[in-house]
Design a protein around this motif. Structure first.
Motif, short mmCIF file in Angstrom:
data_model
loop_
_atom_site.label_atom_id
_atom_site.label_comp_id
_atom_site.label_asym_id
_atom_site.label_seq_id
_atom_site.Cartn_x
_atom_site.Cartn_y
_atom_site.Cartn_z
N THR A 79 6.13 29.65 -16.42
CA THR A 79 5.61 28.38 -16.90
C THR A 79 5.55 28.39 -18.42
O THR A 79 5.15 29.38 -19.03
N SER A 88 12.03 20.26 -20.10
CA SER A 88 12.00 20.42 -18.63
C SER A 88 13.38 20.10 -18.03
O SER A 88 13.81 20.75 -17.09
N TYR A 140 4.94 18.73 -16.53
CA TYR A 140 3.57 18.52 -16.03
C TYR A 140 2.70 18.14 -17.22
O TYR A 140 2.47 18.96 -18.10
N LEU A 159 2.63 23.85 -9.49
CA LEU A 159 3.97 24.41 -9.51
C LEU A 159 3.97 25.82 -10.05
O LEU A 159 3.12 26.18 -10.86
N ALA A 215 7.13 25.37 -14.56
CA ALA A 215 7.08 24.01 -15.10
C ALA A 215 6.99 24.08 -16.62
O ALA A 215 6.74 25.15 -17.19
#
Length: 177
Positions: free
Chosen positions: A9, A28, A36, A75, A78
């Motif tokens: 992440t 992303s 996010y 998630l 992300a």
């Protein structure tokens, strides 16, 4: 992606107006992981805008919701766009570093101030409605020492979101090798 980039992440941090949202959306796509947005997640969960939460419940309540939203990331991989004050709570920064890579989008105050003075920005940001330029500058300086603890720092002043993203990808390669 290739090149053996270890993907975990990615948390984008920085002062309001530094480009976390635009860079996060672009990054992303490049990494093929979902974006996010912490503020959007809070608004959805609470059924209120950030501005309303600040007005009716205060900043402390908002910071509690923010800490929770960071920990409830649904998630495994992300690009997380945090709010400008997320790193003020040391436990948030520690948590983010334990789960991924924290990237500081460092922008000089004059550049930020010009971005923030655009009408649509002023309306969205509760802190701009109640504080002077001097107050915001002081807040910027206070938060900067927290941002500086990030894993990677990217200077964004003269870069587009795409160029910032390219810099992030280069630094991630270096950081993860």
């Amino acid at each position: 992606m290739g090149g053996g980039l270890k993907l975990n992440t990615i948390y984008l941090v920085g002062f309001m107006g530094c480009g976390k949202t635009s860079v996060g959306k672009y990054l992303s796509k490049q990494l093929e992981v979902p974006p996010y947005d912490v503020d959007s997640a809070i608004e959805k969960q609470r059924g209120q805008t950030i501005k309303e939460i600040f007005h009716y419940e205060g900043e402390e309540a908002f910071r509690n919701y923010e800490s929770l939203a960071i920990r409830q990331l649904p998630l495994e991989h992300a690009v997380v766009m945090t709010g400008g004050g997320a790193v003020v709570r040391e436990e948030n920064l520690t948590y983010m570093k334990s789960k991924g890579t924290v990237i500081y989008l460092k922008t000089s105050f004059p550049v930020l101030w010009n971005r923030l003075m655009k009408e649509e920005e002023r309306k969205k940001r509760p802190l701009l409605l109640t504080n002077t330029k001097e107050d915001i500058f002081q807040l910027y300086n206070e938060r900067s020492k927290h941002y500086e603890k990030s894993d990677i720092t990217i200077l964004t002043d003269d870069l587009t979101a795409q160029e910032v993203c390219e810099q992030i990808l280069i630094e991630l390669q270096r950081f993860n090798s």
